[in-house]
Write a protein that holds these residues in place. Structure first.
Motif, mmCIF file in Angstrom:
data_model
loop_
_atom_site.group_PDB
_atom_site.id
_atom_site.type_symbol
_atom_site.label_atom_id
_atom_site.label_comp_id
_atom_site.label_asym_id
_atom_site.label_seq_id
_atom_site.Cartn_x
_atom_site.Cartn_y
_atom_site.Cartn_z
ATOM 1 N N ILE A 238 -0.272 34.392 12.820
ATOM 2 C CA ILE A 238 -0.231 33.002 13.286
ATOM 3 C C ILE A 238 1.019 32.303 12.757
ATOM 4 O O ILE A 238 1.672 31.523 13.476
ATOM 5 N N LEU B 193 -3.813 26.372 19.315
ATOM 6 C CA LEU B 193 -3.959 27.812 19.141
ATOM 7 C C LEU B 193 -5.300 28.224 19.729
ATOM 8 O O LEU B 193 -6.358 27.909 19.168
ATOM 9 N N ALA C 60 -0.687 30.593 21.622
ATOM 10 C CA ALA C 60 -0.249 29.317 21.057
ATOM 11 C C ALA C 60 0.494 28.553 22.140
ATOM 12 O O ALA C 60 1.404 29.095 22.778
#
Length: 358
Positions: A144, A163, A219
């Motif tokens: 991430i 996200l 994302a």
């Protein structure tokens, strides 16, 4: 389809477990398709700074360049259901038209368009990465964070970063000290479904079935993705062919990556998955001042290319050819760009190539 006539028992229909829209309010809807099936979005190409000359001044002025991307709506969906008055009278009134219509929207319409939007984001986003290992508690935050680094390096604005994280990987994130759980309340539609924040992203726990196969997370910056809803109409009417009600719905819309902001859509692909087109190659095969180049990518793919410096994934000036095609390109050209697409595969990375003088 079976119609169960109730003699007794409960007077409630157990609905499927469903979610309200995961994307509502989180993605842009600012483009107006009223009166049109397609719109063209013009994007300006800014100019690099030059050194000012005290003797000659600014030098020759260069026309401001622009390029076009076309959005064309493709999703025309409907439903047509009936409630026969005689059947309904024998079913303890469980087929009330209003609640059934609400259930149809909740269980069929909303999930369909959420899944479609997330699929378009994954297939056509500006950046997609195959992860180096299977996701786990020990590496998910790092993956991430890689997405955050990409956003920062691509100058994607802070804020409005979401996200869409698979439920399996959310389970890992929950165990991370970097995750900040939030109580978003019920008033803000953009925050419905948001469960927390990590690495600057608002986290939306997303059912695995909502994401394309082998996609771990997507994302998205709100301004990089457009959800278009042109027609959303439902009605309950008396039938002319039988005694009872007709429940009908018509939905017309689509979802698009904004080409000039495509780097604001980042897809993480599961380790080992083959769901992305290979980056095209352009192999020189001729001689002289005009050369032949063989274009190649994933079998069955279509390669899009531009010679004006615009993004071949989105530009209206892109030329489409099948992989394996031989094309003739002027020697000495600059800024040729190539990208490959294939149905249900993620678009390839871009090949940028200057053609040599030979």
């Amino acid at each position: 389809m079976a119609v169960n006539l109730h003699s007794k028992y409960r007077d409630q229909i157990e609905q499927q477990w469903t979610l309200n829209s995961l994307i509502a309010g989180k993605l842009s809807s600012k483009y107006d398709f009223t009166g049109n099936r397609s719109i063209k979005l013009s994007s300006i190409t800014t100019q690099a700074l030059a050194t000012y000359s005290r003797s000659t001044g600014f030098g020759s002025a260069v026309e401001v360049a622009d390029w076009l991307q076309e959005f064309t709506l493709s999703q025309e969906k409907s439903f047509n259901m009936k409630i026969d008055a005689l059947n309904a009278s024998d079913q303890n009134g469980i087929k009330a038209a209003g609640p059934i219509l609400a259930a149809q929207l909740r269980e069929q319409v909303v999930p369909y368009f959420d899944k479609w939007a997330l699929k378009q984001a994954a297939l056509y986003g500006g950046k997609s990465v195959v992860l180096g290992a299977a996701t786990s508690k020990s590496n998910i935050v790092g993956y991430i964070t890689d997405a955050r680094k990409h956003f920062t390096d691509a100058l994607i604005p802070e804020g409005d970063r979401y996200l869409f994280l698979s439920s399996a990987d959310y389970a890992f994130v929950l165990q991370s000290p970097e995750f900040i759980a939030v109580d978003t309340g019920e008033g803000d539609i953009a925050m419905k479904g948001v469960v927390g924040k990590i690495a600057g992203f608002w986290v939306v726990e997303t059912p695995t079935s909502y994401l394309p196969t082998s996609v771990r997370f997507i994302a998205i910056h709100k301004d990089a993705f457009v959800v278009a809803k042109k027609v959303e109409q439902t009605r309950i009417i008396d039938s002319e062919s039988f005694i009872g009600k007709l429940l009908q719905g018509l939905f017309y819309g689509d979802a698009f990556v904004v080409g000039v902001k495509a780097d604001g859509v980042y897809t993480a692909i599961a380790n080992g998955a083959s769901i992305k087109c290979a980056t095209p190659t352009a192999t020189q095969g001729g001689v002289g001042h005009t050369d032949d180049y063989t274009l190649a990518s994933t079998a069955g793919s279509t390669i899009y290319y531009t010679s004006d410096g615009t993004d071949p994934r989105f530009s209206t000036t892109a030329t489409a050819v099948a992989t394996g095609t031989v094309i003739t390109l002027a020697a000495g050209g600059t800024g040729w760009k190539f990208a490959a697409k294939k149905a249900d595969l993620i678009t390839s990375d871009i090949l940028t190539q200057d053609m040599p003088i030979v």
